[in-house]
Design a protein around this motif. Sequence first.
Motif, PDB file in Angstrom:
ATOM      1  N   ALA A 152       0.792  -1.094  -0.072  1.00 25.83           N
ATOM      2  CA  ALA A 152      -0.092   0.101  -0.204  1.00 25.83           C
ATOM      3  C   ALA A 152       1.043   1.338   0.148  1.00 25.83           C
ATOM      4  N   PHE A 153       0.185   2.317  -0.599  1.00 23.46           N
ATOM      5  CA  PHE A 153       1.118   3.471  -0.724  1.00 23.46           C
ATOM      6  C   PHE A 153       0.292   4.737  -0.843  1.00 23.46           C
ATOM      7  N   LEU A 154       0.703   5.853  -0.595  1.00 21.12           N
ATOM      8  CA  LEU A 154      -0.187   7.031  -0.730  1.00 21.12           C
ATOM      9  C   LEU A 154       0.468   8.057  -1.773  1.00 21.12           C
ATOM     10  N   LEU A 155      -0.243   8.580  -2.423  1.00 20.13           N
ATOM     11  CA  LEU A 155       0.418   9.915  -3.312  1.00 20.13           C
ATOM     12  C   LEU A 155      -0.443  10.945  -3.572  1.00 20.13           C
ATOM     13  N   LYS A 156       0.118  12.119  -3.163  1.00 19.46           N
ATOM     14  CA  LYS A 156      -0.857  13.425  -2.711  1.00 19.46           C
ATOM     15  C   LYS A 156      -0.944  14.052  -4.372  1.00 19.46           C
ATOM     16  N   ALA A 157      -2.189  14.781  -4.361  1.00 19.73           N
ATOM     17  CA  ALA A 157      -2.528  15.741  -5.092  1.00 19.73           C
ATOM     18  C   ALA A 157      -2.555  17.001  -4.755  1.00 19.73           C
ATOM     19  N   ALA A 158      -1.751  17.940  -5.500  1.00 17.04           N
ATOM     20  CA  ALA A 158      -1.690  19.363  -5.055  1.00 17.04           C
ATOM     21  C   ALA A 158      -3.042  20.100  -5.611  1.00 17.04           C
ATOM     22  N   GLY A 159      -4.040  19.728  -5.010  1.00 20.20           N
ATOM     23  CA  GLY A 159      -5.206  20.569  -5.277  1.00 20.20           C
ATOM     24  C   GLY A 159      -5.913  19.747  -6.548  1.00 20.20           C
ATOM     25  N   ASP A 167      -4.305  19.149  -9.932  1.00 18.54           N
ATOM     26  CA  ASP A 167      -3.193  18.328  -9.981  1.00 18.54           C
ATOM     27  C   ASP A 167      -3.562  16.656  -9.931  1.00 18.54           C
ATOM     28  N   PHE A 168      -4.980  16.797  -9.857  1.00 22.46           N
ATOM     29  CA  PHE A 168      -5.579  15.448  -9.400  1.00 22.46           C
ATOM     30  C   PHE A 168      -5.154  14.347 -11.169  1.00 22.46           C
ATOM     31  N   SER A 169      -5.507  14.953 -12.178  1.00 21.44           N
ATOM     32  CA  SER A 169      -5.129  14.078 -13.225  1.00 21.44           C
ATOM     33  C   SER A 169      -3.680  13.496 -13.134  1.00 21.44           C
ATOM     34  N   ARG A 170      -2.823  14.485 -12.991  1.00 21.53           N
ATOM     35  CA  ARG A 170      -1.501  14.028 -13.183  1.00 21.53           C
ATOM     36  C   ARG A 170      -0.999  12.974 -12.109  1.00 21.53           C
ATOM     37  N   ALA A 171      -1.682  13.237 -10.838  1.00 20.66           N
ATOM     38  CA  ALA A 171      -1.380  12.165  -9.651  1.00 20.66           C
ATOM     39  C   ALA A 171      -1.926  10.992  -9.978  1.00 20.66           C
TER      40      ALA A 171
END
Length: 286
Positions: A253-260, A263-267
């Motif tokens: 398991a892992f976590l990847l943040k979206a900067a707003g 940025d959701f699509s990129r993340a």
Amino acid sequence: MMWPFRSRLRRPRPATGHRVGSGRGLRRLARIGLAAAAALPALQAAGGARPEQTAAVALVVSVDVSQSVDDSRFRLQMEGIAEALEDPGVIAAMTGHPGGTLFAMITWADRAGLALGWRRIATRADALATAAQVRATPRQSGEFTCLGQMFRTVTASVIPALPVPAERIVVDVSGDGIDNCTDPDDLEAERTALLATGATINGLPILVPGENDVVGAGAYRAPGYGLRATPLPQERTDLAQWYGAHVVAGPGAFLLKAAGYGDFSRALRRKFVIEVSGLAAGKREE
């Protein structure tokens, strides 16, 4: 005494096989064909199941649509998921396994609803068709952020509906807030039940400056109930830390943040590639 010699001429014996054109020969070939057909499933099982009977990965995309997610943010999320499914790198990852990738999407707020049922993405055309369906998904109404309810729905109805077995099951949870309608003990129990199915839960917190920089203070309420003091720690914590403690769990398991939301699509594109390719071993946060 000498017996008179008599010459014996032996008649040639008939061949033991049957001529193909004879009735007995045709019946024998038919029996051989039936025996071979009966043995075929066992031979296939010995050689492994066909790709269409299994999948390397089953991916559940779980999207927060609570009150903090207005229409614009909802559309950004749907567009981000669709764009990720159209990305060449994501398509290569999803179609690179025998049997492709199984994909489903749920949206959740007060309750969780199945927005897209299970479908197999084994070709580029499959990925593009799924992206079009994601874009056409209507918004589900809801006020609260009931993460525990979402866990329960995935455990009880989404995973059991898998059309074929999958080697890995991944639940990809995105959102911009903490659970505000589930007791913490109940939330942990629902997460534990989901993990017991063999699933891995990954997190994609959407960090919005000025909105969720600090979480955990205030009050929560279950739908239809009055306000209650929050059971969560009162010290300062951010959404990514909360997701790491209460969402992310399971093998790899892992976590990847979206900067707003922008940025959701990129993340999400990056997250899909990691999840489907199984590259997250040893990874916890990015």
